[in-house]
Design an enzyme around this catalytic site. Structure first.
Site, PDB file in Angstrom:
ATOM      1  N   ASP A  72       0.876  -1.158   0.000  1.00 43.30           N
ATOM      2  CA  ASP A  72       0.000   0.000   0.000  1.00 43.30           C
ATOM      3  C   ASP A  72       0.921   1.216   0.000  1.00 43.30           C
ATOM      4  O   ASP A  72       2.117   1.091   0.285  1.00 43.30           O
ATOM      5  CB  ASP A  72      -0.883  -0.030   1.259  1.00 43.30           C
ATOM      6  CG  ASP A  72      -1.641   1.258   1.471  1.00 43.30           C
ATOM      7  OD1 ASP A  72      -2.403   1.629   0.565  1.00 43.30           O
ATOM      8  OD2 ASP A  72      -1.444   1.898   2.517  1.00 43.30           O
ATOM      9  N   ASP A  74      -0.175   5.093   0.854  1.00 39.33           N
ATOM     10  CA  ASP A  74      -0.443   6.140   1.842  1.00 39.33           C
ATOM     11  C   ASP A  74      -0.385   5.597   3.265  1.00 39.33           C
ATOM     12  O   ASP A  74      -1.089   4.646   3.613  1.00 39.33           O
ATOM     13  CB  ASP A  74      -1.812   6.769   1.579  1.00 39.33           C
ATOM     14  CG  ASP A  74      -1.881   7.426   0.209  1.00 39.33           C
ATOM     15  OD1 ASP A  74      -0.956   8.198  -0.112  1.00 39.33           O
ATOM     16  OD2 ASP A  74      -2.841   7.154  -0.537  1.00 39.33           O
TER      17      ASP A  74
END
Length: 241
Positions: A72, A74
């Protein structure tokens, strides 16, 4: 003589009485302010979390052939709250409506805003580990793809994490729908997926991968904070920065 002795006894009794009744003479809890301080039990309380270090991740992969790993972005690789904070002020200062505004997503992923995001030290260490092993690294974000099809997030990650051209894969913009990342994890045969959110861990498991939790920074604008280790997953120690 008797009077002097009697006066001395009276003085001793009064002094003793004052000592006993004095609130500062003995350790008491009566002067403590409510909701301040902590007992030793509270200070030493531990939660049943499966902590793991990056060194332990490396050791668990020692001697194994290269694998496909996913990240991922953020709050996992980048502390991107500066970009999201600015987007909120620009598009919806009084609400989180900006997160449903395609104009925000177009701006944040294709207008250089992520140059203000800060790469996390833990992300750099994990990236270095997997690149050295020759693993195939994929970035799968919950951001929607910019409507014009152009993005600069891939280049930002390449620069921030020093990814060689021959090991660089373009960012996959999975979008915000439920289980959005699952199909991409399956498509690229992801073995390990690193993420900060509950959805990251759950999507990884649905895809047959191991989800490993990275701590979301305390000052992230992404609230509420997740409960790390809630699914019994491994959690990278000191990965909040």
């Amino acid at each position: 003589m008797f009077i002097t002795t009697k006066k001395s006894l009276i003085a001793l009794v009064l002094a003793t009485a004052g000592l006993i009744s004095s609130p500062v003479s003995f350790a008491t809890e009566t002067g403590a302010q409510p909701n301040l301080g902590a007992t030793l039990t509270q200070l030493t309380q531990q939660y049943p979390i499966h902590w793991i270090s990056i060194e332990q991740v490396a050791e668990s992969l020692k001697g194994k052939a290269p694998i496909s790993v996913g990240f991922d972005i953020d709050d996992t690789l980048l502390f991107s709250s500066p970009a999201f904070f600015y987007g909120k002020q620009k598009f919806s200062p009084d609400s989180n409506a900006f997160l449903k505004n395609q104009k925000f997503w177009d701006a944040v992923s294709s207008s250089g805003w992520d140059r203000f995001s800060i790469p996390k030290d833990s992300g750099r260490a994990l990236m270095e580990l997997h690149l050295k092993r020759g693993d195939h690294v994929y970035f799968i974000t919950g951001r929607p793809m910019p409507s014009n099809g152009k993005e600069d997030l891939t280049q930002t990650l390449k620069d921030d994490f020093k990814i060689p051209d021959n090991q660089l894969n373009k960012v996959i913009f999975a979008g915000t729908k439920q289980d959005a990342k699952v199909e991409y994890m399956q498509k690229y045969h992801i073995t390990i997926f690193y993420g900060d959110s509950d959805n990251d861990i759950q999507d990884a498991r649905k895809a047959g991968a191991e989800g490993i939790r990275v701590l979301r920074p305390l000052n992230s604008t992404n609230k509420p904070m997740p409960k790390n280790g809630a699914f019994g997953e491994k959690v990278i120690v000191n990965s909040q920065y």
